[in-house]
Design a protein around this motif. Structure first.
Motif, short mmCIF file in Angstrom:
data_model
loop_
_atom_site.label_atom_id
_atom_site.label_comp_id
_atom_site.label_asym_id
_atom_site.label_seq_id
_atom_site.Cartn_x
_atom_site.Cartn_y
_atom_site.Cartn_z
N ALA A 558 -4.33 14.60 32.75
CA ALA A 558 -5.02 13.35 32.43
C ALA A 558 -4.13 12.49 31.55
CB ALA A 558 -6.35 13.65 31.75
N GLU A 559 -4.70 11.37 31.07
CA GLU A 559 -3.92 10.44 30.27
C GLU A 559 -3.47 11.05 28.95
OE1 GLU A 559 -2.87 7.52 31.24
OE2 GLU A 559 -3.84 7.74 33.17
N THR A 560 -4.14 12.10 28.47
CA THR A 560 -3.77 12.72 27.20
C THR A 560 -2.66 13.76 27.36
OG1 THR A 560 -5.55 14.34 27.51
CG2 THR A 560 -6.06 12.33 26.25
N PHE A 561 -2.25 14.06 28.60
CA PHE A 561 -1.19 15.04 28.82
C PHE A 561 0.16 14.39 28.51
CE2 PHE A 561 1.80 17.53 31.31
CZ PHE A 561 1.39 18.83 31.04
N LYS A 562 0.84 14.89 27.46
CA LYS A 562 2.06 14.24 27.00
C LYS A 562 3.29 14.90 27.63
CE LYS A 562 0.21 12.98 22.44
NZ LYS A 562 0.41 13.08 20.98
N PRO A 563 4.35 14.13 27.81
CA PRO A 563 5.61 14.73 28.27
C PRO A 563 6.13 15.73 27.26
CG PRO A 563 5.64 12.34 28.54
CD PRO A 563 4.43 12.65 27.72
N LYS A 564 6.76 16.77 27.76
CA LYS A 564 7.32 17.82 26.93
C LYS A 564 8.49 18.46 27.67
CE LYS A 564 3.49 20.77 28.49
NZ LYS A 564 2.34 21.60 28.05
N PRO A 565 9.21 19.39 27.05
CA PRO A 565 10.40 19.94 27.71
C PRO A 565 10.12 20.57 29.07
CG PRO A 565 10.42 20.49 25.39
CD PRO A 565 9.11 19.83 25.65
N THR A 566 8.98 21.19 29.25
CA THR A 566 8.70 21.82 30.55
C THR A 566 8.25 20.82 31.60
OG1 THR A 566 6.46 22.32 29.74
CG2 THR A 566 8.14 24.05 29.54
N THR A 567 7.68 19.69 31.19
CA THR A 567 7.26 18.64 32.12
C THR A 567 7.75 17.29 31.59
OG1 THR A 567 5.11 18.55 31.00
CG2 THR A 567 5.25 19.85 33.03
N PRO A 568 9.04 17.00 31.74
CA PRO A 568 9.57 15.72 31.26
C PRO A 568 9.08 14.57 32.12
CG PRO A 568 11.25 16.92 32.44
CD PRO A 568 10.08 17.84 32.34
N PRO A 569 9.15 13.35 31.62
CA PRO A 569 8.73 12.20 32.44
C PRO A 569 9.66 12.04 33.64
CG PRO A 569 9.81 11.46 30.44
CD PRO A 569 9.61 12.93 30.30
N GLY A 570 9.10 11.52 34.72
CA GLY A 570 9.90 11.31 35.93
C GLY A 570 9.01 11.19 37.14
N LEU A 571 9.56 11.53 38.28
CA LEU A 571 8.85 11.49 39.56
C LEU A 571 8.56 12.91 40.00
CD1 LEU A 571 10.92 8.72 41.39
CD2 LEU A 571 8.67 8.47 40.34
N TYR A 572 7.32 13.18 40.34
CA TYR A 572 6.89 14.50 40.78
C TYR A 572 6.42 14.39 42.22
CZ TYR A 572 7.22 16.28 36.02
OH TYR A 572 7.69 16.69 34.80
N GLY A 573 6.82 15.34 43.04
CA GLY A 573 6.48 15.34 44.46
C GLY A 573 7.68 15.83 45.26
N ASP A 574 8.00 15.14 46.35
CA ASP A 574 9.17 15.48 47.15
C ASP A 574 9.80 14.20 47.65
OD1 ASP A 574 7.48 14.62 49.23
OD2 ASP A 574 6.85 16.66 49.69
N GLU A 575 10.76 14.34 48.58
CA GLU A 575 11.47 13.16 49.04
C GLU A 575 10.61 12.21 49.86
OE1 GLU A 575 11.98 16.56 51.86
OE2 GLU A 575 12.25 16.23 49.71
N ASN A 576 9.46 12.69 50.34
CA ASN A 576 8.58 11.84 51.14
C ASN A 576 7.62 11.02 50.28
OD1 ASN A 576 9.64 12.82 53.63
ND2 ASN A 576 8.41 14.69 53.39
N ALA A 577 7.14 11.57 49.21
CA ALA A 577 6.17 10.87 48.37
C ALA A 577 6.24 11.44 46.96
CB ALA A 577 4.76 11.05 48.93
N GLN A 578 6.14 10.55 45.97
CA GLN A 578 6.23 10.96 44.58
C GLN A 578 5.14 10.28 43.76
OE1 GLN A 578 9.19 8.88 45.56
NE2 GLN A 578 9.69 10.54 46.96
N VAL A 579 4.83 10.90 42.64
CA VAL A 579 3.91 10.35 41.66
C VAL A 579 4.68 10.16 40.36
CG1 VAL A 579 1.93 10.90 40.20
CG2 VAL A 579 1.78 11.23 42.64
N ALA A 580 4.55 8.99 39.75
CA ALA A 580 5.27 8.68 38.51
C ALA A 580 4.53 9.25 37.31
CB ALA A 580 5.44 7.17 38.37
N PHE A 581 5.27 9.92 36.44
CA PHE A 581 4.74 10.47 35.19
C PHE A 581 5.55 9.84 34.06
CE2 PHE A 581 4.75 14.14 32.09
CZ PHE A 581 3.46 13.93 31.66
N ASN A 582 4.97 8.81 33.43
CA ASN A 582 5.67 7.99 32.45
C ASN A 582 5.25 8.34 31.02
OD1 ASN A 582 7.17 6.12 34.25
ND2 ASN A 582 5.12 5.56 34.92
#
Length: 934
Positions: A558-582
């Protein structure tokens, strides 16, 4: 330290060397200059002539002054002169240097590190140790730096490896770490803060105040971090918002939008009012422009917090409605097209028309209301379009309830079901919670939405898997089926208010938006299913490969989930479709740091003391050069030296152009046959009409002929080229440490412009995006292979094969199509490559296994040395190291042991390129057999 106003010397004892200047003056006066060189003419020309100029027996006064100035500059340089010197640090204990290195520290990072280096220099003058620590969690793929009190030179080395992290600081954990380090309480603490408040700031401040002294350095306005929030759609435009910690007057910043290749496609100004901490700007974004945007960045910030990655939620997908546009005269409130247009027009690029019109566009989603009944031919066209990746959404109604329509995801019962009215015992029914497999999961369901009429699905074993929405009584409301690369979706009620009030609610809009997003393969907004990392941001906002060990983004992020070393900000998914985690929207509103009274503060700036040693050394070098030129001029050798200097580059150029091979033993060979993937394929005739070699620059000739350099071919993919450069740098360092080869820095080659024959060994990574070789580039590479060069081709796919069934790597065959390459065979286990320097039984890279392919017949160039070697284990990825000599890319399955073996493979390759079949000589056989018996 000796202070002279704004000037001081950190090592004043070295000034005692100035007392030696009279001695140097006396020695220079005693040493006369060398005699002038004059060409002896015929003796008869000297008869009756008187010499008009005499060579002086003493040194000219101006040359004597020049050399005294040279000695003075050297003495002043070793005395470590300082401009605007700072006082020594308070206290007698170690210097405790705490640096905020989270996402908010990227702006002004260079200034921050320079300030820290000045503090370490002041501690070094006082003979004090330094304790260095950061407040952000360490990346999972980075080794923990040494802790505790260290020498200033050791601390300076660790500091230069510091980088900002793309996640928030954890000052609470930093305070706990200080408790465990047991630092002397007499230490002087300096906290290089990012200027932001968080829940651990008070505890860290209280812990630092226990030491003998504390100074907090806060950023100025230019380096204050700004937080960019994800944009919000406003009709056809995007509202861009940015946050700052404090309302410190009016301010204007520029936000630029870039595409996936990094090209800027739009730019706007975001303005902060004098008393506002939030700035806003509207980015005009028509459908074509919005679909090209991949990220937004605040100019002159350069951090992960000032960057926002965009995904399908921020793009306007092309959506078509099959039917006629609603008109006022046709009672629009009763027409299904009217409700669909109102729901989607602000968010998508919408078109309305018949099937022939809408399917000729680049349509992602096709909405088919019940009033637009497709014919049998239309249904076939729509089915083919779905197979190619389209998403078709149908709505039920009287026409579909009549039956005889096969373009549905599941079989339907004939007729419809009424849930309310005078002829029904039931009442309109609400919606149940969305199932876990539904793209609608997470959308809140209004309590007042009621369905009064629907078409029913026939019960089948797979009906539950196809159901994305149900009514409270369990009957399906939305069913869907994946067909080929696309989806066929059926909403079991009408798109207007005839059978329900769904079209009057915000749920209708949210459901349609999720279906539009589904057209690119991402379910919903990406939080209803776990996604693996695809590309991640570093602390400077640069997008690259995810770190080793990065975990999937959880489904409940959810919106309260903060970036951290195990889940850094970026694009999650694969080469066909991604979700932005900012970062924006997930780290809270930035607030200015609040410090208790009595804490000394300072501003982070580029000022401070300046070490002038390097400038005095530079002055001494210039004076030495001037002395050399003057000495040549006095002896009459300067014109000759100038002529030789001008002729040297020309000689090197001719040597590089006509010298032939990059190896001393290279010989000319006959033309090569065309590329054949089968080892037994016959050789064909050589191609004679080839373009000439590219022009060779003097700089390239000097760089390639004066030093041994490893080279790599530029692919156009920046990430691959950076890994190739880092890999050859790591291999060059290994060669310098373990062998007598002293290679210089590696060189990236563009076969269109550069001459490859200057380099004995070339590494070529194969990529799918690399363009095919032009005739000039193919001819240049072919000349390189014919004149004795060795090229190592790495397909990096771990499954290279040249048998008749597999046919080889298609990208490799495409790139070598214009090059005359020989037949290839698998390298035998006793080949000279396995013992050129190390004794090897396997040839691993980042991956292990597979075969190495070489030229069949042992090669016909350079005394049987193979000129083309092909592997598939991503060797540059295994050789690539950072500034501290640690591997950049993970190596599997053998880890660091396998990395060491891959370095040995690289050493053998280079030694084979430089020494040929030297280790095939029988004189080495006894030593090799004795080594193997051990």
């Amino acid at each position: 330290m000796l202070g002279l106003g704004a000037f001081a010397f950190a090592a004043p004892g070295m000034l005692a060397l100035l007392l030696a200047l009279p001695v140097i003056y006396w020695l220079l006066r005693l040493i006369p200059p060398l005699p002038k060189l004059v060409r002896f003419p015929a003796i008869r020309l000297l008869v009756g002539l008187e010499p008009t100029e005499q060579t002086p027996m003493k040194m000219p006064w101006w040359l004597l002054l020049l050399r005294l100035l040279l000695a003075t500059a050297l003495i002043l340089a070793v005395a470590k002169p300082l401009l605007n010197p700072q006082a020594d640090l308070p206290g007698r204990g170690p210097l405790l240097l705490v640096i905020d290195d989270g996402w908010s520290s990227a702006p002004g990072w260079t200034t921050r590190i320079a300030h820290a280096e000045r503090l370490i220099q002041r501690a070094e003058r006082g003979g004090r140790t330094v304790v260095l620590m950061g407040t952000a969690p360490t990346p999972i793929d980075q080794a923990t730096a040494r802790r505790g009190a260290l020498r200033p030179d050791e601390t300076r080395t660790i500091l230069r490896a510091f980088r900002p992290k793309p996640w928030p600081t954890d000052r609470t954990a930093a305070a706990a770490e200080l408790d465990q380090m047991q630092i002397d309480l007499g230490a002087y603490a300096v906290w290089l803060s990012d200027g932001l408040e968080d829940e651990g700031a008070a505890r860290l401040t209280e812990r630092l105040r226990r030491f003998d002294g504390l100074q907090v350095v806060v950023p100025d306005q230019a380096t204050t971090p700004l937080l960019l929030l994800p944009p919000v759609a406003e009709g056809r435009d995007l509202k861009v918002r940015a946050l700052r910690p404090a309302a410190d007057g009016p301010r204007k910043v520029a936000v630029q939008a870039a595409d996936e290749q990094g090209r800027v496609v739009a730019r706007i100004d975001v303005e902060f009012a004098a008393s506002a901490t939030q700035g806003e700007g509207v980015l005009p974004a028509p459908a074509e422009l919005r679909n090209r945007m991949a990220r937004l960045d605040i100019e002159a910030q350069g951090g992960a917090g000032s960057a926002v990655l965009l995904d399908e939620r921020h793009r306007r997908r092309p959506v078509a409605i099959m039917g006629e546009r609603a008109t006022a005269g046709g009672q629009p409130l009763l027409q299904e097209v009217y409700f669909l247009e109102r729901a989607l027009d602000p968010y998508v690029s919408l078109s309305i028309g018949d099937l022939e019109t809408v399917l000729t566009r680049n349509t992602a989603v096709l909405l088919i209301p019940d009033g637009a009944v497709p014919s049998a031919n239309d249904r076939e066209e729509i089915a083919k379009w779905i197979e190619r990746g389209g998403v078709a959404v149908r709505f039920a109604g009287a026409n579909l309830a009549a039956g005889a329509d096969t373009l549905v995801p599941t079989r339907l019962r004939l007729g419809d079901r009424a849930l309310g009215g005078v002829m029904s015992w039931g009442e309109p029914t609400a919606l149940a919670e969305f199932p876990a497999n539904s793209p609608f999961l997470g959308i809140p369901i209004p309590k007042d939405v009621r369905i009064s009429q629907q078409v029913l699905a026939e019960p089948t074993p797979d009906l539950a898997d196809k159901t994305w929405a149900r009514l409270a009584d369990g009957t399906p409301l939305v069913t869907a089926e994946k067909r080929g690369q696309g989806y066929l979706v059926l909403i079991h009620t009408t798109a207007n208010t005839g059978w329900s009030n769904l079209s009057l609610s915000g749920l209708f809009v949210n459901m349609l938006q999720r279906l539009v997003t589904l057209s690119r393969g991402v379910a919903g907004d990406g939080v209803n299913k776990a996604l693996k990392p695809w590309r991640t941001l570093d602390g400077f906002g640069r997008l690259g490969a995810p770190p080793a060990g990065a975990q999937i983004l959880p489904a409940d992020a959810a919106e309260t989930f903060k970036p951290k070393p195990t889940t850094p900000p970026g694009l999650y998914g694969d080469e066909n479709a991604q979700v932005a985690f900012n970062i924006g929207g997930r780290v809270g509103t930035p607030r200015p740091l609040t410090l208790p009274g009595g804490v000394a503060t300072d501003r982070l700036s580029e000022g401070g003391e300046t070490d002038l040693s390097r400038w005095f050394l530079l002055a001494a070098l210039l004076l030495l050069l001037a002395d050399l030129l003057i000495s040549l001029w006095l002896r009459g050798l300067l014109p000759r030296a100038v002529r030789l200097g001008r002729a040297a580059p020309a000689a090197l150029l001719l040597l590089a152009m006509f010298g032939g091979a990059p190896d001393a033993d290279a010989q000319q060979s006959p033309p090569r046959p065309q590329f054949q993937p089968q080892p037994s394929a016959p050789a064909g005739p050589a191609t004679r009409d080839r373009p000439g070699p590219p022009p060779l620059s003097i700089e390239q000739a000097l760089k390639g002929s004066l030093d041994i350099r490893l080279a790599y071919i530029l692919t156009g993919d920046k990430e691959v080229d950076d890994i190739s450069k880092a890999g050859l740098e790591g291999l060059s360092e290994i060669l310098r440490n373990r062998t007598s080869v002293e290679p210089a820095d590696p060189v990236g080659l563009d076969l269109e412009r550069d001459e490859p024959r200057l380099y004995p060994f070339i590494y070529w990574p194969v990529t799918s995006t690399q363009p095919a070789l032009s005739p000039r580039a193919a001819a240049s590479l072919d000349r390189y292979l014919r004149t004795g060069g060795i090229i190592f081709i790495d397909t990096r796919d771990q499954q290279l094969s040249f048998d008749r069934q597999a046919g080889g790597n298609p990208d490799l065959k495409r790139l070598l199509a214009g090059v005359e390459t020989p037949p290839l065979v698998a390298m035998p286990p006793d080949h000279v490559l396995t013992r050129a320097f190390y004794l090897l039984s396997d040839m691993p890279g980042r991956w292990a296994g597979g075969k190495i392919w070489i030229e069949s017949g042992g090669g016909r160039v350079n005394d049987g040395v193979t000129t083309i070697i092909i592997g598939a284990n991503d060797y540059a990825g295994a050789w690539a190291v950072d500034q501290r000599g640690r591997g950049i890319m993970p190596v599997t399955p053998g880890g660091e042991t396998q990395r060491e073996m891959s370095f040995r493979v690289g050493v053998n390759l280079v030694m084979h390129a430089l020494t040929g079949n030297y280790k095939d000589d029988q004189v080495h056989l006894p030593d090799i057999m004795q080594r193997l018996r051990r």
